[in-house]
Design a protein around this motif. Structure first.
Motif, PDB file in Angstrom:
ATOM      1  N   LYS A 195      -1.304   0.544  26.938  1.00  0.00           N
ATOM      2  CA  LYS A 195      -1.386  -0.640  26.118  1.00  0.00           C
ATOM      3  C   LYS A 195      -2.211  -1.507  25.084  1.00  0.00           C
ATOM      4  CE  LYS A 195       3.465  -2.073  25.228  1.00  0.00           C
ATOM      5  NZ  LYS A 195       4.860  -1.926  26.077  1.00  0.00           N
ATOM      6  N   ILE A 196      -2.826  -1.705  25.792  1.00  0.00           N
ATOM      7  CA  ILE A 196      -3.574  -3.211  25.581  1.00  0.00           C
ATOM      8  C   ILE A 196      -5.050  -2.148  24.738  1.00  0.00           C
ATOM      9  CG2 ILE A 196      -5.664  -4.619  26.731  1.00  0.00           C
ATOM     10  CD1 ILE A 196      -4.052  -5.523  28.729  1.00  0.00           C
ATOM     11  N   VAL A 197      -5.394  -1.105  25.089  1.00  0.00           N
ATOM     12  CA  VAL A 197      -6.255  -0.737  24.922  1.00  0.00           C
ATOM     13  C   VAL A 197      -5.861   0.166  23.169  1.00  0.00           C
ATOM     14  CG1 VAL A 197      -7.507   1.350  24.417  1.00  0.00           C
ATOM     15  CG2 VAL A 197      -7.830   0.321  26.096  1.00  0.00           C
ATOM     16  N   LYS A 198      -4.384   0.381  23.012  1.00  0.00           N
ATOM     17  CA  LYS A 198      -4.480   0.258  21.736  1.00  0.00           C
ATOM     18  C   LYS A 198      -3.669  -0.306  20.355  1.00  0.00           C
ATOM     19  CE  LYS A 198      -4.322   5.582  22.190  1.00  0.00           C
ATOM     20  NZ  LYS A 198      -5.015   5.967  20.990  1.00  0.00           N
ATOM     21  N   SER A 199      -4.074  -1.706  21.395  1.00  0.00           N
ATOM     22  CA  SER A 199      -2.880  -2.418  20.549  1.00  0.00           C
ATOM     23  C   SER A 199      -3.995  -2.900  20.197  1.00  0.00           C
ATOM     24  CB  SER A 199      -2.468  -3.574  21.528  1.00  0.00           C
ATOM     25  OG  SER A 199      -3.146  -4.431  22.577  1.00  0.00           O
ATOM     26  N   GLN A 250     -22.085   9.510  21.757  1.00  0.00           N
ATOM     27  CA  GLN A 250     -23.371  10.738  20.997  1.00  0.00           C
ATOM     28  C   GLN A 250     -23.838  11.675  21.802  1.00  0.00           C
ATOM     29  OE1 GLN A 250     -26.119   7.442  20.885  1.00  0.00           O
ATOM     30  NE2 GLN A 250     -25.197   6.561  18.607  1.00  0.00           N
ATOM     31  N   HIS A 251     -23.115  11.703  23.560  1.00  0.00           N
ATOM     32  CA  HIS A 251     -23.443  12.606  24.445  1.00  0.00           C
ATOM     33  C   HIS A 251     -22.320  13.498  24.170  1.00  0.00           C
ATOM     34  CE1 HIS A 251     -27.172  10.885  24.563  1.00  0.00           C
ATOM     35  NE2 HIS A 251     -27.615  11.861  25.031  1.00  0.00           N
ATOM     36  N   TYR A 252     -21.467  13.470  23.718  1.00  0.00           N
ATOM     37  CA  TYR A 252     -20.101  14.325  23.143  1.00  0.00           C
ATOM     38  C   TYR A 252     -18.718  14.100  24.439  1.00  0.00           C
ATOM     39  CZ  TYR A 252     -23.778  16.955  21.018  1.00  0.00           C
ATOM     40  OH  TYR A 252     -24.845  17.255  20.604  1.00  0.00           O
ATOM     41  N   VAL A 253     -18.718  12.943  24.786  1.00  0.00           N
ATOM     42  CA  VAL A 253     -17.831  11.995  25.450  1.00  0.00           C
ATOM     43  C   VAL A 253     -16.445  11.991  24.439  1.00  0.00           C
ATOM     44  CG1 VAL A 253     -17.598  11.073  27.568  1.00  0.00           C
ATOM     45  CG2 VAL A 253     -19.261  11.540  27.293  1.00  0.00           C
ATOM     46  N   TYR A 254     -15.760  12.633  24.129  1.00  0.00           N
ATOM     47  CA  TYR A 254     -14.628  11.889  22.961  1.00  0.00           C
ATOM     48  C   TYR A 254     -13.850  11.107  23.460  1.00  0.00           C
ATOM     49  CZ  TYR A 254     -17.246  15.870  20.933  1.00  0.00           C
ATOM     50  OH  TYR A 254     -18.177  16.663  20.164  1.00  0.00           O
ATOM     51  N   ASN A 256     -11.747   6.207  14.125  1.00  0.00           N
ATOM     52  CA  ASN A 256     -12.578   5.217  14.851  1.00  0.00           C
ATOM     53  C   ASN A 256     -11.429   4.977  16.862  1.00  0.00           C
ATOM     54  OD1 ASN A 256     -15.471   5.394  14.478  1.00  0.00           O
ATOM     55  ND2 ASN A 256     -15.501   3.827  13.236  1.00  0.00           N
ATOM     56  N   GLU A 257     -10.399   5.710  16.243  1.00  0.00           N
ATOM     57  CA  GLU A 257      -9.516   5.372  17.621  1.00  0.00           C
ATOM     58  C   GLU A 257      -9.852   5.536  18.820  1.00  0.00           C
ATOM     59  OE1 GLU A 257      -4.809   6.134  16.055  1.00  0.00           O
ATOM     60  OE2 GLU A 257      -5.851   6.053  13.889  1.00  0.00           O
ATOM     61  N   LYS A 258      -9.161   4.995  19.627  1.00  0.00           N
ATOM     62  CA  LYS A 258      -9.170   5.285  21.205  1.00  0.00           C
ATOM     63  C   LYS A 258      -8.465   6.926  20.938  1.00  0.00           C
ATOM     64  CE  LYS A 258     -11.296   1.455  22.528  1.00  0.00           C
ATOM     65  NZ  LYS A 258     -12.237   0.623  20.962  1.00  0.00           N
ATOM     66  N   GLU A 269      -4.663  15.806  13.154  1.00  0.00           N
ATOM     67  CA  GLU A 269      -4.465  14.769  13.410  1.00  0.00           C
ATOM     68  C   GLU A 269      -5.632  13.998  14.447  1.00  0.00           C
ATOM     69  OE1 GLU A 269      -2.187  11.149  13.382  1.00  0.00           O
ATOM     70  OE2 GLU A 269      -2.523  12.715  12.492  1.00  0.00           O
ATOM     71  N   ARG A 270      -6.201  15.326  15.665  1.00  0.00           N
ATOM     72  CA  ARG A 270      -7.450  14.341  15.952  1.00  0.00           C
ATOM     73  C   ARG A 270      -8.496  13.810  15.227  1.00  0.00           C
ATOM     74  NH1 ARG A 270     -11.007  17.778  20.365  1.00  0.00           N
ATOM     75  NH2 ARG A 270     -12.567  16.119  20.983  1.00  0.00           N
ATOM     76  N   LYS A 271      -9.085  14.423  14.094  1.00  0.00           N
ATOM     77  CA  LYS A 271     -10.279  14.726  13.252  1.00  0.00           C
ATOM     78  C   LYS A 271     -10.048  13.480  12.624  1.00  0.00           C
ATOM     79  CE  LYS A 271     -11.753  19.372  12.719  1.00  0.00           C
ATOM     80  NZ  LYS A 271     -12.075  19.923  11.847  1.00  0.00           N
ATOM     81  N   LYS A 272      -8.717  12.759  12.253  1.00  0.00           N
ATOM     82  CA  LYS A 272      -8.551  11.874  12.098  1.00  0.00           C
ATOM     83  C   LYS A 272      -8.819  10.563  12.577  1.00  0.00           C
ATOM     84  CE  LYS A 272      -4.270   9.523   8.896  1.00  0.00           C
ATOM     85  NZ  LYS A 272      -2.965   9.595   8.638  1.00  0.00           N
TER      86      LYS A 272
END
Length: 235
Positions: free
Chosen positions: A230-234, A17-21, A149-151, A141-144
């Motif tokens: 790898k863990i986070v993306k899975s 919410q404080h613009y840390v993407y 809610n992808e990391k 692609e980033r907006k998608k």
């Protein structure tokens, strides 16, 4: 008192919410906030989580998380450049040095052709248009990813966007220099043509490395930079 998992999730949402993407920057800030909140609770055990969180956030000053974000961007920018130069150096060792020499000779020969400046301008214009299209696709692609809610990790985005920004800036500046100064390469001394050919060759290599080599090795580089990638993306 330790933070619960829902409270940790709240901190992630709070940083967003404080613009840390970027997830890696969010994680660093969440760790800092969590530790600080626990210290605040030791002094004020009756303070609510929200009040403790806001009290911790105020310590970042009027710009909030922006200073931390900028520092991380500078840090990762240096890392990206090291990666870029690492792969670029390979073009000056066997067997790629042969291709590099051929590119250099190609530029050197073209520069001695009548109206070579127009050939270069036309080529640069095509490359710039191509780069602008690539930037548009990457941002889309980033907006998608954000919508789903992808990391997204900071280096991950740099591989997609920072490279394009750098390349476009370099190409636009070169385009302007050639166009505004009315270069006549035929009137130049040989040593100047050699220098210009070398610069164009280096730019060509950087363009190729940043647009093709690094993106192809993105997964490997991201896992090398972020052990948790790898863990986070899975998840």
């Amino acid at each position: 008192m330790k933070l619960t998992n829902p409270q940790i999730e709240n901190l992630y949402k709070f940083t967003r919410q404080h613009y840390v993407y970027h997830y890696d920057v969010q994680t660093e800030l969440v760790d800092h906030l969590a530790n600080d909140i626990e210290e605040i609770w030791q002094a004020q055990p009756d303070l609510s989580f929200i009040n403790a969180r806001d009290k911790s956030f105020k310590k970042f000053g009027i710009f909030g998380f922006m200073d931390v974000v900028e520092a991380k961007q500078k840090q990762m920018n240096k890392r990206y450049w090291k990666i870029l130069l690492r792969f670029a150096k390979e073009w000056f060792t066997l067997p790629k040095i042969i291709t590099t020499a051929l590119i250099f000779l190609g530029f050197f020969i073209v520069l001695q052709i009548p109206y070579s400046e127009f050939i270069l301008l036309g080529t640069l214009l095509i490359v710039i248009i191509f780069e602008m299209i690539m930037i548009y696709k990457v941002r889309k692609e980033r907006k998608k990813k954000e919508k789903n809610n992808e990391k997204i990790f900071l280096l991950e985005e740099m591989i997609g966007t920072t490279k394009n920004g750098f390349t476009v800036m370099a190409l636009v500046n070169l385009f302007n220099i050639i166009n505004l100064t009315n270069f006549n390469f035929l009137e130049m001394e040989t040593y100047l043509l050699v220098i210009i050919s070398f610069i164009l060759t280096v730019l060509c290599i950087l363009f190729y490395v940043s647009n093709y080599v690094i993106p192809e090795k993105a997964e490997e580089l991201l896992q090398e930079t972020y052990p948790e990638y790898k863990i986070v993306k899975s998840l």
